[in-house]
Design a protein around this motif. Structure first.
Motif, PDB file in Angstrom:
ATOM      1  N   PRO A 267       1.208  -1.181   0.128  1.00 49.37           N
ATOM      2  CA  PRO A 267      -0.085   0.334   0.396  1.00 49.37           C
ATOM      3  C   PRO A 267       0.949   1.424   0.267  1.00 49.37           C
ATOM      4  CG  PRO A 267      -0.560  -1.308   1.721  1.00 49.37           C
ATOM      5  CD  PRO A 267       0.060  -2.379   0.950  1.00 49.37           C
ATOM      6  N   THR A 268       0.040   2.062  -0.401  1.00 40.77           N
ATOM      7  CA  THR A 268       0.936   3.777  -0.184  1.00 40.77           C
ATOM      8  C   THR A 268       0.973   4.375   0.802  1.00 40.77           C
ATOM      9  OG1 THR A 268      -1.306   4.302  -1.179  1.00 40.77           O
ATOM     10  CG2 THR A 268       0.367   3.976  -3.285  1.00 40.77           C
ATOM     11  N   LEU A 269       1.896   5.496   1.201  1.00 44.28           N
ATOM     12  CA  LEU A 269       1.605   6.246   2.112  1.00 44.28           C
ATOM     13  C   LEU A 269       0.219   6.291   2.643  1.00 44.28           C
ATOM     14  CD1 LEU A 269       5.220   7.896   3.023  1.00 44.28           C
ATOM     15  CD2 LEU A 269       3.917   5.603   4.569  1.00 44.28           C
ATOM     16  N   THR A 270      -0.549   7.598   1.678  1.00 41.87           N
ATOM     17  CA  THR A 270      -1.768   7.602   1.535  1.00 41.87           C
ATOM     18  C   THR A 270      -2.690   6.451   1.797  1.00 41.87           C
ATOM     19  OG1 THR A 270      -1.540   8.985   0.032  1.00 41.87           O
ATOM     20  CG2 THR A 270      -3.649   8.809   0.383  1.00 41.87           C
ATOM     21  N   TRP A 271      -3.174   5.215   1.359  1.00 43.81           N
ATOM     22  CA  TRP A 271      -3.605   4.248   1.980  1.00 43.81           C
ATOM     23  C   TRP A 271      -3.400   3.549   3.081  1.00 43.81           C
ATOM     24  CZ3 TRP A 271      -7.882   2.648   0.134  1.00 43.81           C
ATOM     25  CH2 TRP A 271      -8.465   1.440   0.738  1.00 43.81           C
ATOM     26  N   MET A 272      -2.181   3.613   3.488  1.00 48.00           N
ATOM     27  CA  MET A 272      -2.230   3.326   4.843  1.00 48.00           C
ATOM     28  C   MET A 272      -2.604   4.474   5.918  1.00 48.00           C
ATOM     29  SD  MET A 272      -0.223   0.558   5.293  1.00 48.00           S
ATOM     30  CE  MET A 272       0.238   1.070   6.428  1.00 48.00           C
ATOM     31  N   ALA A 273      -2.438   5.463   5.162  1.00 51.60           N
ATOM     32  CA  ALA A 273      -2.999   6.566   6.315  1.00 51.60           C
ATOM     33  C   ALA A 273      -4.487   6.453   6.638  1.00 51.60           C
ATOM     34  CB  ALA A 273      -2.453   7.902   6.012  1.00 51.60           C
ATOM     35  N   ALA A 274      -5.478   6.312   5.735  1.00 52.71           N
ATOM     36  CA  ALA A 274      -6.654   6.084   5.412  1.00 52.71           C
ATOM     37  C   ALA A 274      -7.044   4.617   6.022  1.00 52.71           C
ATOM     38  CB  ALA A 274      -7.239   5.971   3.756  1.00 52.71           C
ATOM     39  N   THR A 275      -6.700   3.901   5.973  1.00 54.42           N
ATOM     40  CA  THR A 275      -6.534   2.762   6.450  1.00 54.42           C
ATOM     41  C   THR A 275      -6.348   1.992   7.713  1.00 54.42           C
ATOM     42  OG1 THR A 275      -4.789   1.481   4.946  1.00 54.42           O
ATOM     43  CG2 THR A 275      -7.102   1.483   4.288  1.00 54.42           C
TER      44      THR A 275
ATOM     45  N   GLY B 165      -3.816   3.796   9.738  1.00 54.72           N
ATOM     46  CA  GLY B 165      -3.753   4.654  10.644  1.00 54.72           C
ATOM     47  C   GLY B 165      -5.394   5.296  10.888  1.00 54.72           C
ATOM     48  N   LEU B 166      -6.143   5.806   9.998  1.00 48.92           N
ATOM     49  CA  LEU B 166      -8.053   5.680  10.481  1.00 48.92           C
ATOM     50  C   LEU B 166      -7.884   4.324  11.710  1.00 48.92           C
ATOM     51  CD1 LEU B 166      -9.278   8.116  10.649  1.00 48.92           C
ATOM     52  CD2 LEU B 166     -10.342   7.067   8.600  1.00 48.92           C
ATOM     53  N   GLY B 167      -8.151   3.044  11.200  1.00 46.68           N
ATOM     54  CA  GLY B 167      -7.914   2.626  12.377  1.00 46.68           C
ATOM     55  C   GLY B 167      -7.750   2.458  13.259  1.00 46.68           C
ATOM     56  N   ASN B 168      -5.663   2.527  13.504  1.00 47.74           N
ATOM     57  CA  ASN B 168      -5.492   2.244  14.826  1.00 47.74           C
ATOM     58  C   ASN B 168      -6.465   3.395  15.717  1.00 47.74           C
ATOM     59  OD1 ASN B 168      -3.601   0.089  14.796  1.00 47.74           O
ATOM     60  ND2 ASN B 168      -2.093   0.776  14.277  1.00 47.74           N
ATOM     61  N   ALA B 169      -6.859   4.673  14.979  1.00 50.02           N
ATOM     62  CA  ALA B 169      -7.178   5.575  15.559  1.00 50.02           C
ATOM     63  C   ALA B 169      -8.290   5.749  16.467  1.00 50.02           C
ATOM     64  CB  ALA B 169      -6.589   6.897  15.200  1.00 50.02           C
ATOM     65  N   LEU B 170      -9.317   5.152  15.635  1.00 50.31           N
ATOM     66  CA  LEU B 170     -10.952   5.547  15.584  1.00 50.31           C
ATOM     67  C   LEU B 170     -10.842   3.427  16.542  1.00 50.31           C
ATOM     68  CD1 LEU B 170     -12.163   7.011  13.328  1.00 50.31           C
ATOM     69  CD2 LEU B 170     -11.296   8.599  15.625  1.00 50.31           C
ATOM     70  N   GLY B 171     -10.850   2.908  15.553  1.00 51.27           N
ATOM     71  CA  GLY B 171     -11.107   1.265  15.928  1.00 51.27           C
ATOM     72  C   GLY B 171     -10.188   0.654  17.210  1.00 51.27           C
ATOM     73  N   PHE B 172      -9.274   0.922  17.111  1.00 52.19           N
ATOM     74  CA  PHE B 172      -8.224   0.690  18.299  1.00 52.19           C
ATOM     75  C   PHE B 172      -8.341   1.529  19.250  1.00 52.19           C
ATOM     76  CE2 PHE B 172      -4.066   0.292  20.189  1.00 52.19           C
ATOM     77  CZ  PHE B 172      -4.154  -1.106  21.119  1.00 52.19           C
ATOM     78  N   ALA B 173      -7.517   3.125  19.439  1.00 43.10           N
ATOM     79  CA  ALA B 173      -7.230   3.550  20.472  1.00 43.10           C
ATOM     80  C   ALA B 173      -8.175   4.325  21.083  1.00 43.10           C
ATOM     81  CB  ALA B 173      -6.203   4.242  20.176  1.00 43.10           C
ATOM     82  N   LEU B 174      -8.878   4.814  20.805  1.00 43.76           N
ATOM     83  CA  LEU B 174     -10.899   5.148  21.117  1.00 43.76           C
ATOM     84  C   LEU B 174     -11.430   4.371  21.442  1.00 43.76           C
ATOM     85  CD1 LEU B 174     -12.209   8.376  18.929  1.00 43.76           C
ATOM     86  CD2 LEU B 174     -11.631   8.560  21.580  1.00 43.76           C
ATOM     87  N   CYS B 175     -11.892   2.876  20.742  1.00 43.39           N
ATOM     88  CA  CYS B 175     -12.677   2.309  20.687  1.00 43.39           C
ATOM     89  C   CYS B 175     -11.985   1.347  22.894  1.00 43.39           C
ATOM     90  CB  CYS B 175     -12.824   0.859  20.599  1.00 43.39           C
ATOM     91  SG  CYS B 175     -13.596   1.557  19.651  1.00 43.39           S
ATOM     92  N   SER B 176     -10.674   1.157  23.021  1.00 42.93           N
ATOM     93  CA  SER B 176     -10.129   0.724  23.583  1.00 42.93           C
ATOM     94  C   SER B 176     -10.277   1.342  25.084  1.00 42.93           C
ATOM     95  CB  SER B 176      -8.508   0.405  23.481  1.00 42.93           C
ATOM     96  OG  SER B 176      -8.029  -0.672  22.766  1.00 42.93           O
ATOM     97  N   LEU B 177      -9.567   2.445  24.891  1.00 45.48           N
ATOM     98  CA  LEU B 177      -9.977   3.797  25.792  1.00 45.48           C
ATOM     99  C   LEU B 177     -11.672   3.748  26.114  1.00 45.48           C
ATOM    100  CD1 LEU B 177      -7.127   6.574  24.581  1.00 45.48           C
ATOM    101  CD2 LEU B 177      -6.932   4.346  26.583  1.00 45.48           C
ATOM    102  N   LEU B 178     -12.407   4.114  25.456  1.00 46.81           N
ATOM    103  CA  LEU B 178     -14.121   3.357  26.118  1.00 46.81           C
ATOM    104  C   LEU B 178     -14.414   2.773  26.748  1.00 46.81           C
ATOM    105  CD1 LEU B 178     -15.135   6.010  23.136  1.00 46.81           C
ATOM    106  CD2 LEU B 178     -15.017   6.616  25.086  1.00 46.81           C
TER     107      LEU B 178
END
Length: 278
Positions: free
Chosen positions: A239-247, A249-262
């Motif tokens: 994947p390109t860096l742009t694709w990595m940011a959209a998948t 990066g966004l997944g780790n931020a919202l799907g992992f980190a935010l869900c985990s901390l909540l």
């Protein structure tokens, strides 16, 4: 890509770090968490300004907060003399935002720190908020609750993998691949233990959903990270860096980190002894 990366970094600065500090259960870190907006808001402003002395000054405000946080790591180590896996994960979480802030200051100043181009510096900022701070903190939490060999492995391999990825920036793609492999193993172990927590009896539906979502997302996002590292080292398509940011990066931020901390905040509210990292 810049807009998406900036949004992800803002989530890390304004939400993930203060929420994580509250979960440690340590009064001195809770106090920093309450003051955190004084540092994080200027940092967020710096992201949206053109590279300039003004943007650099705002980024330095954020860096000051991360340094104050990082200074608690040696103080805590000297005071407790504790190098248990859970404690190693906590100390890693305290230090990694400072690495992100250093990259932010250099990038906002337009300075290619250690020879890294500005795009890599910009991507280093979210990496050390999520693969650094959030991942290490959650690894420490699952280690404390599981009290198993897998928990200890997660609490040690996540910090080690993060460190190896950082070292790989300087050595080369194969070293970075080794770091990505260790980090992926640690994160998948975190995901496995999180999944087990979500399946335990007695969890309310919302907490269960947050835990299971976090665990499932980790499988996909870390597979992407590993495939990217393999591609960089071998030249295979990736994947390109742009694709990595959209998948990734966004997944780790919202799907992992935010869900985990909540989820862990909900666990702390109901069972305070379960959610302390120390």
């Amino acid at each position: 890509m810049t807009v998406l990366v900036n949004v992800i970094v803002m989530v890390g600065m304004l939400v993930v770090v203060p929420a994580g500090l509250r979960l440690t259960g340590l009064p001195e870190l809770d106090r920093i968490g309450r003051l955190w907006p004084l540092f994080a808001v200027p940092g967020a402003v710096a992201l949206w300004l053109p590279r300039s002395p003004a943007a650099t000054a705002f980024a330095l405000c954020y860096a000051l907060g991360t340094v104050l946080l990082a200074l608690h790591a040696p103080r805590r180590l000297i005071r407790s003399r504790d190098l248990s896996p859970g404690q190693v994960a906590l100390l890693t979480a305290l230090v990694t935002p400072a690495v992100a802030a250093l990259a932010l200051v250099a990038e906002r100043a337009g300075h290619e720190l250690f020879g890294f181009d500005l795009e890599i510096l910009a991507l280093t900022v979210p990496h050390f908020h999520f693969a650094g701070f959030a991942a290490a903190l959650v690894a420490g939490l699952v280690c404390r609750v599981s009290e198993s060999r897998a928990g200890r492995f997660a609490a040690l391999s996540v910090p080690l993998g993060t460190l190896l990825v950082l070292v790989g920036y300087f050595i080369g793609d194969w070293a970075e691949l080794a770091g990505a492999a260790v980090l992926t193993a640690g994160m998948w172990t975190v995901g496995l233990l999180t999944w087990r927590l979500g399946r335990e009896r007695g969890r309310d539906r919302t907490t269960r959903l947050l835990l299971l979502t976090s665990a499932a997302v980790l499988v996909a996002t870390m597979l992407l990270a590993l495939s990217w590292a393999i591609g960089e080292a071998t030249g295979l398509p990736h994947p390109t860096l742009t694709w990595m940011a959209a998948t990734h990066g966004l997944g780790n931020a919202l799907g992992f980190a935010l869900c985990s901390l909540l989820a862990w905040q909900r666990i702390r509210d109901r069972h305070p002894s379960e959610s302390r990292t120390a």
